[in-house]
Design a protein around this motif. Structure first.
Motif, PDB file in Angstrom:
ATOM      1  N   MET A  83       0.872  -1.276  -0.472  1.00  0.00           N
ATOM      2  CA  MET A  83      -0.171  -0.403   0.296  1.00  0.00           C
ATOM      3  C   MET A  83       0.353   1.698   0.120  1.00  0.00           C
ATOM      4  SD  MET A  83      -3.118  -0.776   2.400  1.00  0.00           S
ATOM      5  CE  MET A  83      -3.948   1.176   1.379  1.00  0.00           C
ATOM      6  N   ARG A  84       1.677   1.238   0.931  1.00  0.00           N
ATOM      7  CA  ARG A  84       2.726   2.677   1.311  1.00  0.00           C
ATOM      8  C   ARG A  84       3.467   2.901  -0.473  1.00  0.00           C
ATOM      9  NH1 ARG A  84       4.750   4.518   5.935  1.00  0.00           N
ATOM     10  NH2 ARG A  84       3.636   3.120   7.451  1.00  0.00           N
ATOM     11  N   ALA A  85       3.953   1.362  -1.357  1.00  0.00           N
ATOM     12  CA  ALA A  85       4.883   2.109  -2.566  1.00  0.00           C
ATOM     13  C   ALA A  85       3.232   1.888  -3.533  1.00  0.00           C
ATOM     14  CB  ALA A  85       5.027   0.778  -2.749  1.00  0.00           C
ATOM     15  N   LYS A  86       2.218   1.365  -3.368  1.00  0.00           N
ATOM     16  CA  LYS A  86       1.120   2.506  -4.661  1.00  0.00           C
ATOM     17  C   LYS A  86       0.970   3.689  -4.352  1.00  0.00           C
ATOM     18  CE  LYS A  86      -2.798   0.952  -3.956  1.00  0.00           C
ATOM     19  NZ  LYS A  86      -4.218   1.173  -3.442  1.00  0.00           N
ATOM     20  N   ASP A  87       0.282   4.055  -3.187  1.00  0.00           N
ATOM     21  CA  ASP A  87       0.181   5.561  -2.574  1.00  0.00           C
ATOM     22  C   ASP A  87       1.336   6.203  -2.874  1.00  0.00           C
ATOM     23  OD1 ASP A  87      -1.982   4.559  -2.921  1.00  0.00           O
ATOM     24  OD2 ASP A  87      -2.734   4.703  -0.215  1.00  0.00           O
ATOM     25  N   LYS A  88       2.685   5.748  -2.710  1.00  0.00           N
ATOM     26  CA  LYS A  88       3.635   6.507  -2.578  1.00  0.00           C
ATOM     27  C   LYS A  88       3.685   7.912  -1.046  1.00  0.00           C
ATOM     28  CE  LYS A  88       4.969   7.677  -7.516  1.00  0.00           C
ATOM     29  NZ  LYS A  88       3.745   6.314  -7.829  1.00  0.00           N
ATOM     30  N   VAL A  89       3.503   6.093   0.306  1.00  0.00           N
ATOM     31  CA  VAL A  89       3.308   6.599   1.347  1.00  0.00           C
ATOM     32  C   VAL A  89       4.823   6.518   2.725  1.00  0.00           C
ATOM     33  CG1 VAL A  89       2.549   6.747   3.777  1.00  0.00           C
ATOM     34  CG2 VAL A  89       0.943   6.415   1.521  1.00  0.00           C
ATOM     35  N   LEU A  90       5.895   7.593   1.912  1.00  0.00           N
ATOM     36  CA  LEU A  90       7.207   7.348   2.612  1.00  0.00           C
ATOM     37  C   LEU A  90       6.968   6.962   4.527  1.00  0.00           C
ATOM     38  CD1 LEU A  90       9.835   6.701   2.568  1.00  0.00           C
ATOM     39  CD2 LEU A  90      10.780   8.871   2.409  1.00  0.00           C
ATOM     40  N   HIS A  91       6.164   7.493   5.466  1.00  0.00           N
ATOM     41  CA  HIS A  91       5.863   7.689   6.801  1.00  0.00           C
ATOM     42  C   HIS A  91       4.677   7.938   7.104  1.00  0.00           C
ATOM     43  CE1 HIS A  91      10.586   7.838   7.260  1.00  0.00           C
ATOM     44  NE2 HIS A  91      10.306   9.522   6.399  1.00  0.00           N
ATOM     45  N   GLY A  92       3.756   7.028   8.429  1.00  0.00           N
ATOM     46  CA  GLY A  92       3.042   7.470   8.854  1.00  0.00           C
ATOM     47  C   GLY A  92       1.941   6.530   7.528  1.00  0.00           C
ATOM     48  N   ASP A  93       1.089   6.672   7.817  1.00  0.00           N
ATOM     49  CA  ASP A  93      -0.539   5.855   6.617  1.00  0.00           C
ATOM     50  C   ASP A  93      -0.945   7.236   5.588  1.00  0.00           C
ATOM     51  OD1 ASP A  93      -2.099   8.142   8.282  1.00  0.00           O
ATOM     52  OD2 ASP A  93      -2.644   6.897   9.123  1.00  0.00           O
ATOM     53  N   GLY A  94      -0.264   7.968   5.711  1.00  0.00           N
ATOM     54  CA  GLY A  94      -0.655   8.677   4.480  1.00  0.00           C
ATOM     55  C   GLY A  94      -1.855   9.225   4.193  1.00  0.00           C
ATOM     56  N   GLY A  95      -3.225   9.502   5.607  1.00  0.00           N
ATOM     57  CA  GLY A  95      -4.659   9.181   5.364  1.00  0.00           C
ATOM     58  C   GLY A  95      -4.435   8.296   5.252  1.00  0.00           C
ATOM     59  N   SER A  96      -4.439   7.733   4.686  1.00  0.00           N
ATOM     60  CA  SER A  96      -5.534   6.102   4.130  1.00  0.00           C
ATOM     61  C   SER A  96      -5.821   5.719   5.332  1.00  0.00           C
ATOM     62  CB  SER A  96      -4.299   5.499   3.358  1.00  0.00           C
ATOM     63  OG  SER A  96      -4.587   3.892   3.354  1.00  0.00           O
ATOM     64  N   GLY A  97      -7.170   5.433   5.658  1.00  0.00           N
ATOM     65  CA  GLY A  97      -7.599   4.403   6.980  1.00  0.00           C
ATOM     66  C   GLY A  97      -7.144   3.130   6.717  1.00  0.00           C
ATOM     67  N   LEU A  98      -7.185   2.473   5.380  1.00  0.00           N
ATOM     68  CA  LEU A  98      -6.703   1.054   5.402  1.00  0.00           C
ATOM     69  C   LEU A  98      -5.350   0.701   5.088  1.00  0.00           C
ATOM     70  CD1 LEU A  98      -7.285  -1.460   4.313  1.00  0.00           C
ATOM     71  CD2 LEU A  98      -7.061  -0.745   2.517  1.00  0.00           C
ATOM     72  N   LEU A  99      -4.377   1.980   5.274  1.00  0.00           N
ATOM     73  CA  LEU A  99      -3.285   1.516   6.158  1.00  0.00           C
ATOM     74  C   LEU A  99      -3.052   1.633   7.359  1.00  0.00           C
ATOM     75  CD1 LEU A  99      -0.510   0.980   4.927  1.00  0.00           C
ATOM     76  CD2 LEU A  99       0.583   3.731   4.494  1.00  0.00           C
ATOM     77  N   ALA A 100      -3.041   2.783   7.653  1.00  0.00           N
ATOM     78  CA  ALA A 100      -3.727   2.737   9.373  1.00  0.00           C
ATOM     79  C   ALA A 100      -3.996   1.678   9.725  1.00  0.00           C
ATOM     80  CB  ALA A 100      -4.408   4.106   9.835  1.00  0.00           C
ATOM     81  N   ARG A 101      -4.998   0.963   9.138  1.00  0.00           N
ATOM     82  CA  ARG A 101      -6.019  -0.086  10.171  1.00  0.00           C
ATOM     83  C   ARG A 101      -4.882  -1.699   9.733  1.00  0.00           C
ATOM     84  NH1 ARG A 101     -10.004   1.946   7.699  1.00  0.00           N
ATOM     85  NH2 ARG A 101     -10.325   0.423   5.712  1.00  0.00           N
ATOM     86  N   ARG A 102      -3.826  -1.224   8.731  1.00  0.00           N
ATOM     87  CA  ARG A 102      -3.149  -2.894   7.714  1.00  0.00           C
ATOM     88  C   ARG A 102      -2.138  -2.345   8.885  1.00  0.00           C
ATOM     89  NH1 ARG A 102      -3.526  -4.446   1.974  1.00  0.00           N
ATOM     90  NH2 ARG A 102      -5.605  -5.023   1.803  1.00  0.00           N
ATOM     91  N   MET A 103      -1.553  -1.275   9.510  1.00  0.00           N
ATOM     92  CA  MET A 103      -0.432  -1.275   9.900  1.00  0.00           C
ATOM     93  C   MET A 103      -0.879  -1.632  11.690  1.00  0.00           C
ATOM     94  SD  MET A 103       0.937   2.871   8.801  1.00  0.00           S
ATOM     95  CE  MET A 103       1.680   3.008  10.729  1.00  0.00           C
ATOM     96  N   ARG A 104      -2.106  -0.919  11.852  1.00  0.00           N
ATOM     97  CA  ARG A 104      -2.310  -1.726  13.234  1.00  0.00           C
ATOM     98  C   ARG A 104      -2.437  -3.001  13.813  1.00  0.00           C
ATOM     99  NH1 ARG A 104      -0.701  -0.395  17.585  1.00  0.00           N
ATOM    100  NH2 ARG A 104      -2.691  -1.473  18.446  1.00  0.00           N
ATOM    101  N   ALA A 105      -3.048  -3.914  12.462  1.00  0.00           N
ATOM    102  CA  ALA A 105      -3.354  -4.952  12.790  1.00  0.00           C
ATOM    103  C   ALA A 105      -1.374  -5.816  12.819  1.00  0.00           C
ATOM    104  CB  ALA A 105      -3.534  -5.548  10.987  1.00  0.00           C
ATOM    105  N   GLN A 106      -0.591  -5.172  12.375  1.00  0.00           N
ATOM    106  CA  GLN A 106       1.287  -6.004  12.065  1.00  0.00           C
ATOM    107  C   GLN A 106       1.375  -5.169  14.041  1.00  0.00           C
ATOM    108  OE1 GLN A 106       3.806  -4.131   9.831  1.00  0.00           O
ATOM    109  NE2 GLN A 106       5.084  -5.433  10.576  1.00  0.00           N
ATOM    110  N   ALA A 107       1.221  -4.293  14.242  1.00  0.00           N
ATOM    111  CA  ALA A 107       1.762  -3.271  15.735  1.00  0.00           C
ATOM    112  C   ALA A 107       0.930  -4.566  16.467  1.00  0.00           C
ATOM    113  CB  ALA A 107       1.614  -2.191  15.571  1.00  0.00           C
ATOM    114  N   ASN A 108      -0.041  -5.161  16.840  1.00  0.00           N
ATOM    115  CA  ASN A 108      -1.739  -5.712  17.557  1.00  0.00           C
ATOM    116  C   ASN A 108      -0.378  -7.053  17.854  1.00  0.00           C
ATOM    117  OD1 ASN A 108      -3.673  -7.422  18.096  1.00  0.00           O
ATOM    118  ND2 ASN A 108      -4.195  -5.837  18.947  1.00  0.00           N
ATOM    119  N   PHE A 109       0.150  -8.145  16.420  1.00  0.00           N
ATOM    120  CA  PHE A 109       1.079  -8.838  16.305  1.00  0.00           C
ATOM    121  C   PHE A 109       1.477  -8.751  17.071  1.00  0.00           C
ATOM    122  CE2 PHE A 109       3.864 -11.836  14.923  1.00  0.00           C
ATOM    123  CZ  PHE A 109       2.966 -13.202  14.836  1.00  0.00           C
TER     124      PHE A 109
END
Length: 132
Positions: free
Chosen positions: A27-53
Motif C-alpha cells: 500500500m505504501r508503494a502504491k500510494d507513495k507513502v514514506l512515513h505514517g499512513d498518509g491519511g489512508s484509513g486502510l493503511l492505518a488499520r493494516r499498520m495496527r494489525a501488524q503492531a497488534n501482532f
C-alpha cells in the motif's frame, strides 16, 4: 532441548509478521507513502494489525517455550500454536474493514483466550512442580 513446537510456531509467526508487513509495504508503494499512513484509513488499520501482532506474540511465544520446556511437546500444544496463528491471520483480514467484523473479533478473542490459557497452564506447572 530443541523445542520443536515452539521453533515451528516461532517460524510461522515470523512468516505471518512478514505477510502483515508486506500488506503495508504494498500500500505504501502504491500510494507513495514514506512515513505514517498518509491519511489512508486502510493503511492505518493494516499498520495496527501488524503492531497488534507484535504486541501480543512475544509473550505468547515465551509462554509456549516455557510450557514446552517444562512438560515437553504435546499434541495440544501443537494445536494451540496452530489456533493462535489462524487467529492472528483472521485478525489481520478483519482489520481491513471500516467497521467491526467477526474475523477481527474472533482473532482478538482467541488471542486473549490463548494468553489466559497459557498463563494458567504456566502457573499450574509452576505450582504443582514445587509440591512434588
Amino acid at each position: 532441548m530443541a523445542l520443536p513446537i515452539t521453533l515451528t510456531f516461532a517460524a510461522a509467526c515470523a512468516l505471518l509478521n512478514l505477510w502483515l508487513a508486506i500488506r503495508c509495504v504494498r500500500m505504501r508503494a502504491k500510494d507513495k507513502v514514506l512515513h505514517g499512513d498518509g491519511g489512508s484509513g486502510l493503511l492505518a488499520r493494516r499498520m495496527r494489525a501488524q503492531a497488534n501482532f507484535i504486541e501480543y506474540t512475544p509473550i505468547v511465544l515465551i509462554l509456549f517455550a516455557l510450557v514446552e520446556l517444562a512438560v515437553g511437546g504435546s499434541l495440544w500444544l501443537s494445536i494451540a500454536a496452530l489456533v493462535y496463528v489462524l487467529a492472528r491471520v483472521s485478525h489481520g483480514f478483519g482489520m481491513d474493514a471500516d467497521k467491526p467484523t467477526a474475523w477481527r473479533a474472533a482473532g482478538a478473542l482467541v488471542t486473549w483466550l490463548m494468553m489466559v490459557g497459557l498463563a494458567i497452564t504456566a502457573l499450574t506447572i509452576a505450582y504443582t512442580a514445587t509440591r512434588e
